[in-house]
Scaffold this motif. Structure first.
Motif, PDB file in Angstrom:
ATOM      1  N   LYS A 139      -1.083  92.070  79.207  1.00 32.46           N
ATOM      2  CA  LYS A 139       0.412  92.543  79.500  1.00 32.46           C
ATOM      3  C   LYS A 139       1.127  91.751  80.195  1.00 32.46           C
ATOM      4  O   LYS A 139       2.278  91.447  79.647  1.00 32.46           O
ATOM      5  N   LYS A 140       0.540  90.886  80.742  1.00 35.97           N
ATOM      6  CA  LYS A 140       1.729  89.577  81.277  1.00 35.97           C
ATOM      7  C   LYS A 140       1.888  88.778  80.127  1.00 35.97           C
ATOM      8  O   LYS A 140       2.919  88.322  80.258  1.00 35.97           O
ATOM      9  N   GLN A 141       1.060  88.392  79.194  1.00 36.89           N
ATOM     10  CA  GLN A 141       1.434  87.703  78.013  1.00 36.89           C
ATOM     11  C   GLN A 141       2.447  88.291  77.106  1.00 36.89           C
ATOM     12  O   GLN A 141       3.656  87.647  76.719  1.00 36.89           O
ATOM     13  N   ILE A 142       2.430  89.457  77.240  1.00 38.16           N
ATOM     14  CA  ILE A 142       3.528  90.335  76.267  1.00 38.16           C
ATOM     15  C   ILE A 142       4.697  90.269  76.979  1.00 38.16           C
ATOM     16  O   ILE A 142       5.610  90.052  76.379  1.00 38.16           O
ATOM     17  N   GLU A 143       4.585  90.552  78.297  1.00 39.46           N
ATOM     18  CA  GLU A 143       5.835  90.817  78.973  1.00 39.46           C
ATOM     19  C   GLU A 143       6.673  89.337  79.017  1.00 39.46           C
ATOM     20  O   GLU A 143       7.973  89.237  79.302  1.00 39.46           O
ATOM     21  N   SER A 144       5.966  88.349  79.342  1.00 40.13           N
ATOM     22  CA  SER A 144       6.388  86.756  79.245  1.00 40.13           C
ATOM     23  C   SER A 144       6.795  86.339  77.676  1.00 40.13           C
ATOM     24  O   SER A 144       7.168  85.439  77.567  1.00 40.13           O
ATOM     25  N   SER A 145       6.629  87.160  76.794  1.00 41.06           N
ATOM     26  CA  SER A 145       7.022  87.155  75.446  1.00 41.06           C
ATOM     27  C   SER A 145       6.466  85.882  74.645  1.00 41.06           C
ATOM     28  O   SER A 145       7.136  84.946  74.055  1.00 41.06           O
ATOM     29  N   PHE A 147       4.353  85.321  72.175  1.00 39.32           N
ATOM     30  CA  PHE A 147       4.567  85.387  70.784  1.00 39.32           C
ATOM     31  C   PHE A 147       6.032  84.819  70.395  1.00 39.32           C
ATOM     32  O   PHE A 147       6.104  83.896  69.686  1.00 39.32           O
ATOM     33  N   LEU A 148       7.023  85.377  71.066  1.00 39.34           N
ATOM     34  CA  LEU A 148       8.325  84.692  70.413  1.00 39.34           C
ATOM     35  C   LEU A 148       8.597  83.363  70.929  1.00 39.34           C
ATOM     36  O   LEU A 148       9.136  82.564  70.315  1.00 39.34           O
ATOM     37  N   ARG A 149       8.082  82.958  72.137  1.00 40.87           N
ATOM     38  CA  ARG A 149       8.243  81.552  72.580  1.00 40.87           C
ATOM     39  C   ARG A 149       7.512  80.670  71.766  1.00 40.87           C
ATOM     40  O   ARG A 149       8.007  79.610  71.361  1.00 40.87           O
ATOM     41  N   LEU A 150       6.310  81.077  71.325  1.00 39.13           N
ATOM     42  CA  LEU A 150       5.552  80.367  70.242  1.00 39.13           C
ATOM     43  C   LEU A 150       6.336  80.195  68.935  1.00 39.13           C
ATOM     44  O   LEU A 150       6.414  79.058  68.509  1.00 39.13           O
ATOM     45  N   ALA A 151       6.708  81.249  68.649  1.00 36.33           N
ATOM     46  CA  ALA A 151       7.568  81.517  67.195  1.00 36.33           C
ATOM     47  C   ALA A 151       8.896  80.480  67.298  1.00 36.33           C
ATOM     48  O   ALA A 151       9.271  79.915  66.331  1.00 36.33           O
ATOM     49  N   ALA A 152       9.624  80.411  68.388  1.00 34.92           N
ATOM     50  CA  ALA A 152      10.719  79.549  68.518  1.00 34.92           C
ATOM     51  C   ALA A 152      10.296  77.947  68.989  1.00 34.92           C
ATOM     52  O   ALA A 152      11.382  77.228  68.916  1.00 34.92           O
ATOM     53  N   SER A 153       9.202  77.857  69.331  1.00 37.67           N
ATOM     54  CA  SER A 153       8.875  76.593  69.970  1.00 37.67           C
ATOM     55  C   SER A 153       8.502  75.793  68.976  1.00 37.67           C
ATOM     56  O   SER A 153       7.830  75.976  67.883  1.00 37.67           O
TER      57      SER A 153
END
Length: 184
Positions: A139-145, A147-153
């Motif tokens: 839940k914490k990892q989803i709330e901290s996005s 996946f999106l941070r990895l995709a943009a990083s």
């Protein structure tokens, strides 16, 4: 009795019994979870099949889940609220072949089915299994996005490391957040 406690054979006996009981408890817990997940998937399948009534697309009954919830709660007790029935339905729709890891609990699955994007959901599912994430960690990892941070990083390994180990505080700047400018 004191002689027994000092005896190495007695210590080994206690350790062996402790290990056997802990292993049995873990096995039972895993089997219960797998049976719950399987039965909830089946409930979801029954709901979807009833809604579709042989058609390719469902014609949603406005009160189906509410009525079903009332009747199942009367007959079976807790656990069949409208939202949980909806989760079971979504679980079946997202995993029609029940191809999901036995390491995931119903709580994990309920978090995963909130994610509409198949790729993002698959990412979190795999990370849960690989990293042995608890429900709270997921839940914490989803709330901290994550996946999106990895995709943009560009530093995907750095973000994955941060997700696995958490933020390591080395300087005061690691704790202090950026300032905010508020416009009123």
């Amino acid at each position: 009795m004191e002689e027994l406690r000092n005896n190495m054979d007695f210590d080994l006996l206690v350790t062996n019994i402790e290990t056997a009981v802990k292993d049995a408890r873990e096995t039972i817990s895993t089997k219960i979870n797998n049976n719950v997940v399987d039965s909830y998937w089946t409930v979801g399948r029954y709901i979807v099949e009833f809604e579709q009534d042989g058609n390719n697309k469902a014609e949603y009954g406005k009160n189906l889940l509410s009525n079903l919830s009332k009747e199942l709660t009367l007959r079976l007790g807790k656990g069949f609220g409208r939202s949980n029935l909806n989760n079971m339905r979504r679980f079946y729709l997202y995993y029609p072949n029940l191809n999901i890891s036995s390491k995931l609990t119903w709580s994990h699955i309920c978090e995963l089915i909130k994610i509409d994007d198949d790729l993002e959901r698959a990412f979190y599912e795999k990370q849960c299994v690989i990293e042995n994430w608890s429900y709270r960690t997921l839940k914490k990892q989803i709330e901290s996005s994550l996946f999106l941070r990895l995709a943009a990083s560009r530093d995907k390994e750095g973000i994955l490391s941060l997700a696995q180990q958490g933020q390591i505080v080395q300087t005061p700047d690691d704790i202090i957040k950026d300032t905010y400018t508020l416009n009123f």
